[in-house]
Design a protein around this motif. Structure first.
Motif, PDB file in Angstrom:
ATOM      1  N   HIS A 113      -5.294   6.997  -8.256  1.00 42.05           N
ATOM      2  CA  HIS A 113      -4.514   8.215  -7.998  1.00 42.05           C
ATOM      3  C   HIS A 113      -5.278   9.448  -8.471  1.00 42.05           C
ATOM      4  CE1 HIS A 113      -1.276  11.183  -8.297  1.00 42.05           C
ATOM      5  NE2 HIS A 113      -1.542  11.304  -9.575  1.00 42.05           N
TER       6      HIS A 113
ATOM      7  N   LYS B 298       1.781   1.888  -3.520  1.00 39.48           N
ATOM      8  CA  LYS B 298       0.631   2.281  -4.348  1.00 39.48           C
ATOM      9  C   LYS B 298       0.406   3.786  -4.244  1.00 39.48           C
ATOM     10  CE  LYS B 298      -2.190  -1.960  -3.906  1.00 39.48           C
ATOM     11  NZ  LYS B 298      -2.390  -2.472  -2.552  1.00 39.48           N
ATOM     12  N   GLU B 299       0.554   4.297  -3.046  1.00 38.55           N
ATOM     13  CA  GLU B 299       0.313   5.717  -2.808  1.00 38.55           C
ATOM     14  C   GLU B 299       1.352   6.601  -3.501  1.00 38.55           C
ATOM     15  OE1 GLU B 299      -2.272   6.859  -1.394  1.00 38.55           O
ATOM     16  OE2 GLU B 299      -3.107   5.150  -0.300  1.00 38.55           O
ATOM     17  N   LYS B 300       2.509   6.041  -3.804  1.00 39.45           N
ATOM     18  CA  LYS B 300       3.600   6.816  -4.402  1.00 39.45           C
ATOM     19  C   LYS B 300       3.676   6.682  -5.922  1.00 39.45           C
ATOM     20  CE  LYS B 300       5.432   7.931  -0.321  1.00 39.45           C
ATOM     21  NZ  LYS B 300       5.561   9.320   0.155  1.00 39.45           N
TER      22      LYS B 300
ATOM     23  N   ASP C 111       0.826  -1.221   0.000  1.00 43.63           N
ATOM     24  CA  ASP C 111       0.000   0.000   0.000  1.00 43.63           C
ATOM     25  C   ASP C 111       0.854   1.263   0.000  1.00 43.63           C
ATOM     26  OD1 ASP C 111      -2.198  -1.613   0.024  1.00 43.63           O
ATOM     27  OD2 ASP C 111      -2.613  -1.391   2.169  1.00 43.63           O
ATOM     28  N   GLU C 112       1.971   1.240   0.725  1.00 45.10           N
ATOM     29  CA  GLU C 112       2.826   2.429   0.796  1.00 45.10           C
ATOM     30  C   GLU C 112       3.361   2.809  -0.586  1.00 45.10           C
ATOM     31  OE1 GLU C 112       6.868   1.765   2.492  1.00 45.10           O
ATOM     32  OE2 GLU C 112       6.160  -0.290   2.825  1.00 45.10           O
TER      33      GLU C 112
ATOM     34  N   LYS D  51     -10.477   3.166  -2.847  1.00 48.30           N
ATOM     35  CA  LYS D  51      -9.780   4.450  -2.830  1.00 48.30           C
ATOM     36  C   LYS D  51     -10.654   5.543  -3.435  1.00 48.30           C
ATOM     37  CE  LYS D  51      -5.844   6.710  -2.142  1.00 48.30           C
ATOM     38  NZ  LYS D  51      -5.283   6.882  -0.795  1.00 48.30           N
TER      39      LYS D  51
END
Length: 376
Positions: free
Chosen positions: A310, A230-232, A227-228, A342
């Motif tokens: 995103h 995916k956010e980037k 997940d960390e 999301k």
């Protein structure tokens, strides 16, 4: 044989066939590199795509009989996309890194190296060669650095005075005793822009990369992304240019020397939604010419799903829900579930609830549960 004159002739010929920079290095073992590679291995910082035998990576004599020198080449590639299509709401786009624009660079460099081999053979019939691009045993950057092509920057790229770091690298081990060129002094100085800009902190320190947290590497993996990460990821489909884009040595650098490297705007920045349901045949027909296709469509599709999340693209919910329900691959279904959570909304909540009751795969169930938590 006058090798000094031959070296001059080779340099002149290289310019005729579209080699932008050429350098000559000794074929001695790369002693300092060995200790760095061992340390990378101990820290588990390697990507797994490299040659696993460190000895072969640092000792040319283990892969070539009686090596006398190594010829390194560099070709400059474009850094700006002409007539780039702009994404908008309802028509979001992803991005392939600059090194994947145009025809697969492996083919381009292999063409130049083959021509160089043929030329040298015409001059020296007993000449022997072993050429490689990216996937060979030797470390391209180490060879290029020794041969004076450029210095190894803090962003782990070779930076040339002429073309910045926007260069493809290749090399050729030979049995000919060419005089070695002088390495270029490192010019990074105290600058740390690439270190500070790295989205995941993968640049541990100047010249040291943890591949396992590097977005360029992560975009090529085929499993679930943490997940960390995916956010980037943003809207990156393949590769990452951040550490090159912020480099002061790349400011104003943009060369369009080679027609094969000119990007198709629709390949470099494709629409995201069509990627989610593209067939293998369609993917190969459309993207097979670019280097970013080498791992197949699965990583690209997973990344496209993350990119839609995103953008918080609500209009993509129907196709994401379809993918979550119908795709046969757990990674794609699970990533779609995460993206749905999301983006959120009543429709997302209903779709996840329905999928939760039907999904058989445990990993996908976990992604659905995480998505539902995001909706709370």
């Amino acid at each position: 044989m006058d090798y000094t004159q031959l070296k001059k002739d080779i340099i002149k010929y290289s310019q005729k066939i579209g080699i932008d920079k050429i350098g000559f290095a000794s074929a001695d073992p790369f002693i300092e590199l060995k200790s760095r590679l061992i340390r990378q291995q101990e820290l588990h910082f390697q990507s797994g795509f490299e040659e696993k035998d460190i000895e072969k990576r640092v000792d040319p004599s283990l892969i070539f009989d009686k090596p006398q020198s190594i010829i390194a080449i560099a070709l400059a590639y474009p850094s700006k996309l002409k007539e780039a299509p702009k994404g908008k709401k309802g028509e979001r786009r992803g991005i392939f890194c600059k090194a994947s624009w145009g025809i697969d660079y492996h083919q381009i460099l292999k063409d130049r190296l083959t021509k160089l081999e043929d030329y040298i053979s015409s001059k020296v019939p007993h000449a022997r060669f072993k050429s490689m691009v990216d996937t060979g045993e030797l470390v391209d950057r180490a060879v290029a650095e020794r041969a004076g092509i450029g210095w190894s920057g803090k962003n782990c790229s070779i930076i040339t005075p002429e073309f910045g770091s926007y260069v493809y690298l290749g090399e050729m081990i030979t049995n000919l005793p060419f005089e070695a060129d002088q390495p270029i002094e490192n010019q990074c100085g105290t600058c740390r822009k690439c270190l500070d800009a790295c989205p995941t902190g993968a640049l541990v320190q100047g010249g040291q990369l943890n591949s396992n947290s590097c977005i360029a590497f992560l975009t090529q993996t085929k499993d679930f992304l943490a997940d960390e990460f995916k956010e980037k990821l943003g809207n990156r489909l393949y590769g990452c240019d951040t550490c090159q884009t912020v480099c002061p040595k790349n400011k104003g650098i943009d060369f369009h020397f080679h027609e094969e490297m000119i990007a198709s705007p629709e390949l470099a920045k494709p629409l995201l939604e069509p990627l989610l349901t593209i067939s293998n045949k369609e993917f190969k027909q459309k993207f097979g010419v670019v280097s970013g296709s080498w791992r197949g469509k699965k990583p690209i599709q997973r990344n496209a799903i993350i990119a839609l999340a995103h953008f918080n693209e609500e209009s993509s919910l129907p196709i994401l829900i379809q993918v979550m329900k119908e795709d046969v691959r757990p990674v794609i279904r699970g990533t779609a579930a995460w993206a749905i959570g999301k983006i959120g909304g009543i429709r997302a909540k209903e779709a996840l609830s329905e999928a939760k009751g039907k999904e058989k795969d445990e990993t996908v169930q976990q992604e659905i549960q995480k998505a539902e938590i995001m909706l709370q």
